[in-house]
Design a protein around this motif. Structure first.
Motif, PDB file in Angstrom:
ATOM      1  N   PRO A  23    -122.273 -82.582  40.803  1.00 18.73           N
ATOM      2  CA  PRO A  23    -121.358 -81.993  41.779  1.00 18.73           C
ATOM      3  C   PRO A  23    -120.523 -83.026  42.524  1.00 18.73           C
ATOM      4  O   PRO A  23    -119.546 -82.672  43.192  1.00 18.73           O
ATOM      5  N   ALA A 279    -118.401 -70.602  48.361  1.00 22.53           N
ATOM      6  CA  ALA A 279    -117.933 -71.748  47.583  1.00 22.53           C
ATOM      7  C   ALA A 279    -118.970 -72.162  46.544  1.00 22.53           C
ATOM      8  O   ALA A 279    -118.628 -72.512  45.405  1.00 22.53           O
ATOM      9  N   ALA A 280    -120.250 -72.105  46.911  1.00 21.07           N
ATOM     10  CA  ALA A 280    -121.310 -72.482  45.971  1.00 21.07           C
ATOM     11  C   ALA A 280    -121.396 -71.488  44.818  1.00 21.07           C
ATOM     12  O   ALA A 280    -121.603 -71.876  43.664  1.00 21.07           O
ATOM     13  N   ASP A 282    -118.936 -69.718  43.599  1.00 20.82           N
ATOM     14  CA  ASP A 282    -117.783 -69.997  42.739  1.00 20.82           C
ATOM     15  C   ASP A 282    -118.039 -71.241  41.887  1.00 20.82           C
ATOM     16  O   ASP A 282    -117.715 -71.270  40.691  1.00 20.82           O
ATOM     17  N   TRP A 283    -118.616 -72.278  42.495  1.00 23.22           N
ATOM     18  CA  TRP A 283    -118.911 -73.510  41.751  1.00 23.22           C
ATOM     19  C   TRP A 283    -119.883 -73.219  40.615  1.00 23.22           C
ATOM     20  O   TRP A 283    -119.690 -73.681  39.483  1.00 23.22           O
ATOM     21  N   ARG A 286    -118.206 -71.233  37.737  1.00 22.79           N
ATOM     22  CA  ARG A 286    -117.202 -71.975  36.976  1.00 22.79           C
ATOM     23  C   ARG A 286    -117.769 -73.219  36.303  1.00 22.79           C
ATOM     24  O   ARG A 286    -117.196 -73.729  35.334  1.00 22.79           O
ATOM     25  N   SER A 287    -118.906 -73.708  36.801  1.00 21.81           N
ATOM     26  CA  SER A 287    -119.493 -74.922  36.235  1.00 21.81           C
ATOM     27  C   SER A 287    -120.443 -74.636  35.086  1.00 21.81           C
ATOM     28  O   SER A 287    -120.570 -75.449  34.164  1.00 21.81           O
ATOM     29  N   SER A 302    -125.710 -73.706  48.282  1.00 22.16           N
ATOM     30  CA  SER A 302    -124.799 -74.313  49.259  1.00 22.16           C
ATOM     31  C   SER A 302    -125.499 -75.417  50.036  1.00 22.16           C
ATOM     32  O   SER A 302    -124.894 -76.447  50.360  1.00 22.16           O
ATOM     33  N   LEU A 305    -125.716 -78.485  47.636  1.00 20.23           N
ATOM     34  CA  LEU A 305    -124.410 -79.135  47.509  1.00 20.23           C
ATOM     35  C   LEU A 305    -124.031 -79.851  48.804  1.00 20.23           C
ATOM     36  O   LEU A 305    -123.422 -80.924  48.780  1.00 20.23           O
TER      37      LEU A 305
END
Length: 332
Positions: A23, A279-280, A282-283, A286-287, A302, A305
């Protein structure tokens, strides 16, 4: 350590351990332990707890299961699935109000209904766990009077019996890491009712006690707290883990300094959305195509990260995030 204990075969084990993208360029190698793939009723960490909880219920000749949770409780959904697998009637005590019709059910409630569970709505707020537990105890007494021999499971299945599931999981994880050629610097996960946390600590202590892990190099057990109780120190995680070790017949105790809960990622309350969790989520999507929910696994990630961004671990470290599931709530 576990063969003397009653256990129902419910989960698809071992769950995979997958490598993730770093990350942060200067951050650690990240691994995802896929406990969202435990198989039972849509998967999630509760399958491990339910193996021992339901094993105990069957051994005691229970005819029904009673448990409690938030309106979109993953634990309730998976208890419903376990009951359908084992032929036990299931009653779920839920927060919030009943939907106007069955066709209005979404997410975990829809799945629980499909598994045949009977749902009892309390009107209580999601964070009012005491009120929900009182309702569970009252229904348990009512079913016992009717001869239904209920096995009553507290919120999250976070009893000594339930926590055994994550003592097993810790051993499984360390063996997978060894096969991949590393010892993790930390194991990070989401915590609300404390059972997963206590089980992981017990598993770690047991492996140190029997010489399979070195105390100095054993991974940190890092809980990301997503409920006010666990963030304030309730339940007593060290005490619960000590009781797990006693049941496992392992001569070890938990050092209170080993109990770590990062309380910064809760937001306003249990179930309240946070920008960091969004946000986590989404990460993760997409990851690696990983699905996480905003109440539980998304907040846990979250926190991980966030600690990476703060520089807690360096590039030579390996960190494992236990993905405890929760994706059906996305469809609510």
């Amino acid at each position: 350590m576990f063969d003397h204990l009653p256990r129902a075969s419910l989960a698809t084990l071992p769950t995979p351990l997958e490598a993730a993208d770093r990350p942060h360029n200067a951050g650690p190698a990240l691994w995802i332990k896929r406990d969202d793939l435990t198989g039972l009723g849509g998967g999630g960490n509760k399958a491990r707890k339910l193996e021992f909880l339901c094993g105990e219920a069957v051994a005691e000749d229970a005819k029904s299961l009673v448990t409690v949770g938030a309106a979109q409780s993953n634990h309730c959904r998976m208890t419903a699935a376990a009951g359908s697998r084992l032929g036990l009637e299931v009653h779920l005590i839920l927060s919030g109000d009943a939907p106007v019709a069955d066709d209005a059910l979404t997410g975990n409630q829809l799945l629980s209904k499909m598994f045949g569970a009977q749902m009892h709505y309390t009107g209580a707020a999601e964070s009012h766990w005491g009120e929900l537990e009182i309702a569970r105890e009252a229904l348990t007494d009512e079913l016992a009077a009717q001869g239904m021999r209920p096995s009553s499971i507290p919120i999250g299945g976070s009893t000594v019996t339930g926590a055994l599931g994550y003592a097993v999981a810790f051993v499984e994880l360390i063996e997978q890491c060894a096969t991949a050629g590393f010892v993790p610097r930390a194991v990070v996960f989401t915590s609300s009712s404390g059972g997963t946390h206590a089980g992981l600590l017990a598993g770690r202590a047991a492996m140190i006690a029997d010489g399979r892990l070195d105390r100095d190099s054993a991974p940190d057990i890092v809980a990301i707290g997503v409920a006010k109780g666990v963030n304030l120190g309730y339940p007593d995680i060290a005490g619960l883990a000590d009781s797990v070790l006693e049941v496992m017949q392992v001569d070890a105790v938990i050092d209170g300094d080993d109990v770590e809960v990062d309380a910064r990622w809760l937001g306003e309350d249990y179930g309240a959305r946070t920008d960091a969790a969004t946000a986590a989520i989404d990460w993760a999507a997409r990851s690696g195509g990983w699905l996480m929910d905003p109440t539980y696994s998304g907040k846990g990630l979250s926190g991980l990260l966030g600690q990476v961004a703060e520089g807690r671990w360096n590039r030579d470290d390996h960190v494992v995030f236990i993905h405890t599931g929760g994706w059906p709530a996305l469809f609510a």
